[in-house]
Design a protein around this motif. Sequence first.
Motif, mmCIF file in Angstrom:
data_model
loop_
_atom_site.group_PDB
_atom_site.id
_atom_site.type_symbol
_atom_site.label_atom_id
_atom_site.label_comp_id
_atom_site.label_asym_id
_atom_site.label_seq_id
_atom_site.Cartn_x
_atom_site.Cartn_y
_atom_site.Cartn_z
ATOM 1 N N GLU A 261 0.830 -1.202 0.000
ATOM 2 C CA GLU A 261 0.000 0.000 0.000
ATOM 3 C C GLU A 261 0.869 1.258 0.000
ATOM 4 O OE1 GLU A 261 -3.961 1.547 2.322
ATOM 5 O OE2 GLU A 261 -2.340 0.740 3.545
ATOM 6 N N THR A 262 2.000 1.217 0.707
ATOM 7 C CA THR A 262 2.916 2.368 0.720
ATOM 8 C C THR A 262 3.403 2.681 -0.681
ATOM 9 O OG1 THR A 262 3.642 1.815 2.968
ATOM 10 C CG2 THR A 262 5.061 3.272 1.686
ATOM 11 N N HIS A 264 1.830 2.047 -3.487
ATOM 12 C CA HIS A 264 0.694 2.618 -4.216
ATOM 13 C C HIS A 264 0.523 4.101 -3.880
ATOM 14 C CE1 HIS A 264 -1.651 -0.892 -6.019
ATOM 15 N NE2 HIS A 264 -0.542 -1.434 -5.521
ATOM 16 N N ILE A 265 0.628 4.436 -2.598
ATOM 17 C CA ILE A 265 0.449 5.828 -2.170
ATOM 18 C C ILE A 265 1.564 6.711 -2.730
ATOM 19 C CG2 ILE A 265 0.472 7.369 -0.166
ATOM 20 C CD1 ILE A 265 -0.959 5.167 1.401
ATOM 21 N N PHE A 269 1.045 9.820 -5.229
ATOM 22 C CA PHE A 269 1.514 11.144 -4.826
ATOM 23 C C PHE A 269 2.458 11.731 -5.880
ATOM 24 C CE2 PHE A 269 4.299 14.139 -2.741
ATOM 25 C CZ PHE A 269 3.451 14.831 -1.878
ATOM 26 N N ILE A 320 -4.173 12.740 -0.954
ATOM 27 C CA ILE A 320 -3.856 11.604 -0.088
ATOM 28 C C ILE A 320 -4.631 11.692 1.223
ATOM 29 C CG2 ILE A 320 -2.017 10.457 1.199
ATOM 30 C CD1 ILE A 320 -1.917 10.033 -1.843
ATOM 31 N N GLU A 323 -8.274 10.590 0.521
ATOM 32 C CA GLU A 323 -8.420 9.143 0.393
ATOM 33 C C GLU A 323 -8.127 8.417 1.706
ATOM 34 O OE1 GLU A 323 -9.714 7.626 -2.114
ATOM 35 O OE2 GLU A 323 -9.907 9.513 -3.212
ATOM 36 N N THR A 324 -7.180 8.930 2.472
ATOM 37 C CA THR A 324 -6.874 8.326 3.775
ATOM 38 C C THR A 324 -8.066 8.436 4.718
ATOM 39 O OG1 THR A 324 -4.519 8.850 3.511
ATOM 40 C CG2 THR A 324 -5.282 8.354 5.735
ATOM 41 N N ARG A 338 -7.812 -0.459 1.884
ATOM 42 C CA ARG A 338 -6.459 -0.024 1.541
ATOM 43 C C ARG A 338 -6.528 0.902 0.335
ATOM 44 N NH1 ARG A 338 -2.428 -4.060 -1.538
ATOM 45 N NH2 ARG A 338 -1.690 -2.022 -2.248
ATOM 46 N N PHE A 339 -5.463 1.675 0.153
ATOM 47 C CA PHE A 339 -5.388 2.542 -1.025
ATOM 48 C C PHE A 339 -4.809 1.737 -2.182
ATOM 49 C CE2 PHE A 339 -3.232 5.353 -3.954
ATOM 50 C CZ PHE A 339 -4.197 6.328 -4.178
#
Length: 475
Positions: A261-262, A264-265, A269, A320, A323-324, A338-339
Amino acid sequence: MVVREIYLEIPKIGGKILLPQNQHVFHIGKKDIKKSATLSVDPALFSAISSVRKDPKTGSYVKQQFIISLRGDRYYIEDLNSTNGTYLGNLNLKQTTPQLLKNGDKIIVPVEENGTLIQMDLIFHDTTINTPNGSGSSQVEKLNEEPFKDPTIASTVAPPSRSHHSFTDPTQSPTVAPSEESSSGGVYFDPTQAPTVPPVHDPSMAPAYRRRNAIFMDPEDPSFTSNSFILVKRKMPIPPNAFRPDSGLDLGMVYKLEKSETWHILVAFSLLFIMVYHSYINVMGLTALYYYIQYQYFIGISAIFFEPLPIALIFSLSFIVHETAHLQTGKHFHFQSRFCLTTVGMKTTLRSAIIGIPIALPGAAVSVGVDPDDDKDKMGAIKIAGPASNFILGLVFILISLILPGSLSTLKMIFLQGGSLNCVLGTFNMFPGEFKGFALDGKYIKKWKPKYYFILLVLLLLGLVVSILLSSTGQ
């Protein structure tokens, strides 16, 4: 004399598609099924079925509902990138190799009826007819009664079960045929494919399986709803690790699901930053050109290339945060969330970043198991969390700009821009309408709690007005 007859029977529309034995490949799509109808039906019934499409450059088939191919004297079925999936009984053909067809096998495709996706059965018939000069009387004999193992199919793939009471176990490899119940005591079914529902022993439970889900699967055929928050609706008990590539869920819209997921974020970004930065440079470049032509004044390289940096950073951060907020609210209600980057979003954002036009978003928060019918309050809370987070962040930026001393005028303006940008982003997501299946958070918030919708909308607009006024007065 023995005559072999191969065809697909479609009881719902009275249709019958003949499969000539001198043809080795049959491409089945919307038109093929629609043309076979002998009953008068609404044309919208066929809208969820994929059309047969070719790549104009290569001439190869890139999409159709399914394909039937003749190998030797056996027929096999294969899904080819259909929008809503094809099932052989309870087996998801989008997750398997080509499957052997037997006489009486049920193929299931989605159709739309009264705004809801339901299943349409196609029955495969492989029969022989004894004419009077053969055995003396006409009779139909079923073929393929004996088990058959095809050497072209991997040994891990079992022939499709003819039982009407088996389910696909998503904890197994996608190429494995239906297996027994899960360890959680329930059975699994692909929850992202609403139209093809499993057999239901309790008739009172059937309507729950027939509800339409809300995932945008095909940009060329928007049968579903797309927005900045994606839900995967629960049709059967959800596997404990829903976001694993081998979980059994059809998350085909996710780009590189196997990545963390990190990752993807960070990719989202970065793409957003480049997209907005390039767009702002385009605007500043045109502005500089206008001032130079009109006033013979050049605003400077720093204004063109450095002023866009904080704006791009704030926009990417605001997205972000939005979405978070969806994500954490979904987790608060104990949904797996999850993103995720989406394939369509990645492509459009990458194109926008290259061109320098801010018209795309690369991904979204995904929550598995949310039912907009049964979980209305939870769904509403998840939806409102996004624009509410933008209002809060915008308010924080505005307050910081008021606290900063006048000597830091540039920094004050950056925070004011951040405040207005968040209010704009939040207001945009409060749009209550829908366009060609595309809906934002506002549609669901207004339907859920109209009072909350109008209060938040007023606050966002008020924040936007205040930030603009403060910017104009140099405060």
